[in-house]
Design a protein around this motif. Structure first.
Motif, PDB file in Angstrom:
ATOM      1  N   PHE A   1      44.885  25.674  62.800  1.00  9.64           N
ATOM      2  CA  PHE A   1      45.077  26.878  63.603  1.00  9.64           C
ATOM      3  C   PHE A   1      46.427  26.878  64.303  1.00  9.64           C
ATOM      4  N   MET A   2      46.900  25.718  64.743  1.00 11.32           N
ATOM      5  CA  MET A   2      48.223  25.673  65.381  1.00 11.32           C
ATOM      6  C   MET A   2      49.326  25.999  64.375  1.00 11.32           C
ATOM      7  N   VAL A   3      49.216  25.481  63.160  1.00 11.97           N
ATOM      8  CA  VAL A   3      50.201  25.808  62.128  1.00 11.97           C
ATOM      9  C   VAL A   3      50.148  27.300  61.822  1.00 11.97           C
ATOM     10  N   LEU A   4      48.940  27.857  61.721  1.00 10.64           N
ATOM     11  CA  LEU A   4      48.786  29.294  61.484  1.00 10.64           C
ATOM     12  C   LEU A   4      49.412  30.109  62.614  1.00 10.64           C
TER      13      LEU A   4
ATOM     14  N   LEU B   1      56.027  33.138  64.475  1.00 13.96           N
ATOM     15  CA  LEU B   1      57.423  33.181  64.039  1.00 13.96           C
ATOM     16  C   LEU B   1      57.717  34.472  63.281  1.00 13.96           C
ATOM     17  N   LEU B   2      56.781  34.900  62.454  1.00 14.55           N
ATOM     18  CA  LEU B   2      56.963  36.157  61.736  1.00 14.55           C
ATOM     19  C   LEU B   2      57.053  37.341  62.687  1.00 14.55           C
TER      20      LEU B   2
ATOM     21  N   PHE C   1      54.796  31.938  73.547  1.00 14.63           N
ATOM     22  CA  PHE C   1      53.634  31.235  73.013  1.00 14.63           C
ATOM     23  C   PHE C   1      53.975  30.439  71.760  1.00 14.63           C
ATOM     24  N   TRP C   2      54.992  30.855  71.018  1.00 11.97           N
ATOM     25  CA  TRP C   2      55.444  30.053  69.883  1.00 11.97           C
ATOM     26  C   TRP C   2      56.002  28.724  70.379  1.00 11.97           C
ATOM     27  N   LEU C   3      56.815  28.772  71.431  1.00 16.15           N
ATOM     28  CA  LEU C   3      57.392  27.535  71.972  1.00 16.15           C
ATOM     29  C   LEU C   3      56.324  26.610  72.566  1.00 16.15           C
TER      30      LEU C   3
ATOM     31  N   VAL D   1      55.193  22.830  71.354  1.00 10.49           N
ATOM     32  CA  VAL D   1      55.109  21.650  72.222  1.00 10.49           C
ATOM     33  C   VAL D   1      53.732  20.995  72.093  1.00 10.49           C
ATOM     34  N   LEU D   2      52.675  21.795  72.151  1.00  9.09           N
ATOM     35  CA  LEU D   2      51.320  21.246  72.020  1.00  9.09           C
ATOM     36  C   LEU D   2      51.111  20.622  70.636  1.00  9.09           C
ATOM     37  N   PHE D   3      51.622  21.266  69.613  1.00  6.75           N
ATOM     38  CA  PHE D   3      51.509  20.725  68.258  1.00  6.75           C
ATOM     39  C   PHE D   3      52.202  19.365  68.170  1.00  6.75           C
ATOM     40  N   THR D   4      53.379  19.249  68.764  1.00 10.55           N
ATOM     41  CA  THR D   4      54.105  17.983  68.761  1.00 10.55           C
ATOM     42  C   THR D   4      53.348  16.923  69.547  1.00 10.55           C
TER      43      THR D   4
END
Length: 179
Positions: free
Chosen positions: A40-43, A49-50, A76-78, A82-85
């Motif tokens: 879900f984070m990748v999605l 980004l789109l 929210f993308w940023l 950060v959370l994904f990292t």
């Protein structure tokens, strides 16, 4: 005195060795990318980004509503990046006092709610008087569609975050969110 020196052993290390040891502890958790949370984070990252790339390529300065859409999408993308990292490199485990399931739930709920407003603003700002099929119209309409998809992705993530926070469907040995 010689007797004392033979019984004592000392060990020293340089700061360079200590710095190398802390960097080597950063391991990627590729299993996280295959978990529900990772997917879900990748999605969210791809769709978000789109949204902001499509809006940024239009004459958004003519429509004040697109400023809000850009803020929501980029912010929210940023934060999602950060959370994904944090989760990818297992840095959240080093910050063990932070209730990560609660943080993720609050973040996803707020993101979903603000993306609702961004979607409505983006949809309302599609200039219906412009010619359909022209580039700005198409980009604005597609950005609205992707904003809706990101809104749904954050909403579903909020639901799963709530379940994780409440402990629904997890066992005592469950250590990674959304397994």
């Amino acid at each position: 005195m010689a007797e004392f020196q033979s019984k004592v052993s000392t060990w020293t290390s340089s700061t360079v060795q200590g710095a190398r040891a802390s960097v080597s502890t950063l391991r990627r958790d590729l299993g996280f990318v295959r978990s529900r949370l990772g997917v879900f984070m990748v999605l969210q990252l791809v769709l978000g980004l789109l949204v902001w790339a499509l809006i940024a390529d239009t004459p958004y300065h003519l429509y004040p509503a697109y400023g809000w859409v850009m803020f929501v999408a980029v912010f929210f993308w940023l934060v999602t990046m950060v959370l994904f990292t944090l989760y990818l490199f297992q840095l959240h485990m080093k910050l063990y006092k932070v209730p990560w399931s609660l943080v993720l739930m609050i973040f996803n709920v707020i993101a979903a709610m603000l993306y609702v407003t961004a979607f409505i603003a983006c949809y309302a700002a599609v200039d219906l008087t412009s010619l359909k099929g022209m580039q700005p119209y198409n980009q604005s309409a597609v950005a609205s569609f992707f904003a809706c998809l990101v809104m749904v992705a954050y909403g579903v993530s909020a639901f799963f975050s709530y379940q994780d926070w409440r402990g629904v469907g997890s066992s005592a040995c469950h250590s990674s969110p959304w397994g």
